[in-house]
Enzyme design. Structure first.
Site, PDB file in Angstrom:
ATOM      1  N   ALA A  32       8.031  14.786  25.652  1.00  0.00           N
ATOM      2  CA  ALA A  32       8.861  14.654  24.456  1.00  0.00           C
ATOM      3  C   ALA A  32       8.686  15.791  23.460  1.00  0.00           C
ATOM      4  CB  ALA A  32       8.560  13.321  23.767  1.00  0.00           C
ATOM      5  N   SER A  33       7.560  16.471  23.481  1.00  0.00           N
ATOM      6  CA  SER A  33       7.335  17.548  22.514  1.00  0.00           C
ATOM      7  C   SER A  33       7.817  18.905  23.029  1.00  0.00           C
ATOM      8  CB  SER A  33       5.844  17.639  22.177  1.00  0.00           C
ATOM      9  OG  SER A  33       5.078  17.951  23.343  1.00  0.00           O
ATOM     10  N   GLY A  34       8.371  18.933  24.247  1.00  0.00           N
ATOM     11  CA  GLY A  34       8.770  20.199  24.860  1.00  0.00           C
ATOM     12  C   GLY A  34      10.171  20.647  24.472  1.00  0.00           C
ATOM     13  N   HIS A  81      22.608  24.503  39.439  1.00  0.00           N
ATOM     14  CA  HIS A  81      23.827  24.411  38.630  1.00  0.00           C
ATOM     15  C   HIS A  81      25.017  25.088  39.301  1.00  0.00           C
ATOM     16  CE1 HIS A  81      21.277  22.771  35.715  1.00  0.00           C
ATOM     17  NE2 HIS A  81      21.022  23.830  34.970  1.00  0.00           N
ATOM     18  N   LYS A 110      19.868  36.145  31.815  1.00  0.00           N
ATOM     19  CA  LYS A 110      19.419  35.920  30.437  1.00  0.00           C
ATOM     20  C   LYS A 110      19.427  37.238  29.674  1.00  0.00           C
ATOM     21  CE  LYS A 110      16.501  31.838  31.043  1.00  0.00           C
ATOM     22  NZ  LYS A 110      17.119  31.068  29.956  1.00  0.00           N
ATOM     23  N   TYR A 145      42.608  28.504  31.099  1.00  0.00           N
ATOM     24  CA  TYR A 145      43.774  29.334  30.844  1.00  0.00           C
ATOM     25  C   TYR A 145      44.143  30.121  32.093  1.00  0.00           C
ATOM     26  CZ  TYR A 145      40.456  33.224  30.007  1.00  0.00           C
ATOM     27  OH  TYR A 145      39.465  34.175  30.115  1.00  0.00           O
TER      28      TYR A 145
END
Length: 436
Positions: free
Chosen positions: A38-40, A273, A359, A401
């Site tokens: 949870a803190s990541g 992905h 990146k 588009y």
């Protein structure tokens, strides 16, 4: 189940009832959502905002749902809430700040190790306390564990959940775990990881997800392809020259270098992905929308991909990547990759699928760009202006588009006569037109 063995089991659709003995019990008890890690960074930027959106849309009623954060970092409930509050944004709420405040009150934090009993025993006590306060004895209780963690700790965390944190309601309910990418480093480690988790939980309890499949336009790809007559006759090797699936970020690892360096851009983005998007773009029409039928068509696409040639792969690393103190000084982990995949089947033979991810580039976007072949017998010299394209922008600012060739005509005439009108017309050269 031994190492390397996969368990494929048909999963029933979600039901709001649980079978206990010979009786069906409605799921009217509480739901506890436990975010491990949870803190990541992942939890802060993705998991908690996603839960907040579900809350704003009414899918997480506060009288039934409570959210628990679990991680090694020793912080208080309020400190966790302060960390994530800035990432909670609702475009659908009339009073966003009020919704944020109410949502944050649903969150409680427990600190503990990922491989020791003490922390998970404490977590179980807090969940049980919440279930009792919600009168869960009158109905089933449900526990959903979301692993926002590196896969290296999945086995130890799953063992702790199995031993200390399973649902204990006598009236049914369930315990489920959600795991996300990257799932191992390669086929061998993925199979081993699947085997380890499979020994602890039944297949219907395990949810393997790819959050990219939740994007709005990714979910619409099947509808777009198979519900529109416009695309059906064009979606093949006779009309399409190439397909580009692109993922670009304009920022680097930003403190996540230690995690990223273990996997690189290929494992982090391309093999999950972008391959999922590729499958949806290239697959044949499934016999129905059942998950098993869609999965079968995706598998056929992947089985038809030819071995990748070395000369059709480009790898790179942005300057400054190794300045991150969490990255090894001599790391050669790629932060940019381009690969060409070729699908050996009747529909796509000869059409390159170009996957790009990187990146620290000069823009941020994710898109599918379908480039069509040149018009046969072209009399307008359109090659100088570019090809027809159909573009699906996945992020940011989702859009679709088409890029078409048109002729803009400017009429500069003094006479109203048809003859003179034609004589004095000035034609502007062909232009590219984006229709949004």
């Amino acid at each position: 189940m031994g190492s390397g063995e996969w368990c494929l089991q048909k999963r029933d659709s979600f039901k709001s009832e649980t079978l206990v003995g010979n009786e069906t019990v409605p799921e009217i008890g509480c739901l506890s959502i436990i975010v491990l890690g949870a803190s990541g960074d992942l939890a802060k930027k993705k998991t908690f905002p996603a839960l907040f959106h579900l809350y704003c849309q009414g899918f997480l009623p506060p009288n039934e749902v409570h959210i628990f954060g679990y991680a090694r970092t020793k912080i208080s409930d309020d400190e966790l809430r302060n960390r994530i509050s800035g990432y909670l944004v609702s475009e659908r709420s009339a009073s966003p700040s009020k919704d944020v405040s109410k949502f944050l009150q649903l969150i409680k934090y427990v600190s503990g190790s990922y491989d020791a009993a003490e922390g998970f025993q404490t977590l179980d006590k807090e969940i049980s306390k919440h279930e009792t306060s919600k009168n869960s004895l009158e109905g089933s209780s449900r526990r959903l564990f979301y692993l926002a963690l590196p896969p290296s700790v999945y086995p130890s965390v799953c063992r702790m959940i199995r031993r200390y944190c399973m649902n204990k309601s006598n009236l049914g309910g369930w315990t489920r775990i959600v795991v996300e990418k990257p799932f191992g480093r390669d086929l061998g480690s993925a199979e081993e990881l699947s085997s380890q988790i499979g020994k602890l939980f039944d297949e219907p309890q395990i949810y393997r997800i790819d959050h990219y499949l939740g994007k709005e336009l990714v979910q619409n790809l099947l509808v777009l392809r198979f519900a529109n007559r416009f695309f059906l006759p064009l979606w093949n090797r006779d009309n399409i020259d190439n397909v580009q699936i692109v993922f670009r970020e304009d920022f680097g690892t930003e403190g996540r270098g230690g995690y990223f360096d273990e996997y690189g851009i290929i494992r982090d983005i391309i093999q999950n992905h972008l391959l999922q998007v590729l499958c949806l773009v290239a697959m044949e029409k499934p016999v129905s929308l059942k998950p098993e039928h869609i999965r079968d068509e995706k598998v056929k696409v992947l089985q038809s991909v030819l071995p990748i040639k070395d000369e059709e792969v480009v790898l790179g690393q942005y300057e400054g990547y190794r300045d991150d103190p969490t990255v090894p000084d001599h790391s050669n982990t790629p932060t940019f990759a381009t690969v060409i995949l070729r699908i050996h089947n009747e529909r796509w033979e000869g059409v390159p699928f170009i996957l790009k991810a990187g990146k620290a580039l000069n823009s941020r976007k994710a898109e599918i760009r379908v480039q069509f072949k040149d018009v046969p017998g072209d009399i307008f010299k359109c090659k100088k202006q570019g090809r027809n394209e159909f573009v699906i922008r996945l992020q940011p600012s989702e859009a679709m588009y088409m890029k078409l060739m048109v002729s803009f005509i400017i009429l500069l005439c003094r006479s109203e006569s048809y003859y003179k009108l034609q004589k004095h017309c000035i034609y502007v050269p062909l232009l590219n037109l984006h229709i949004d």
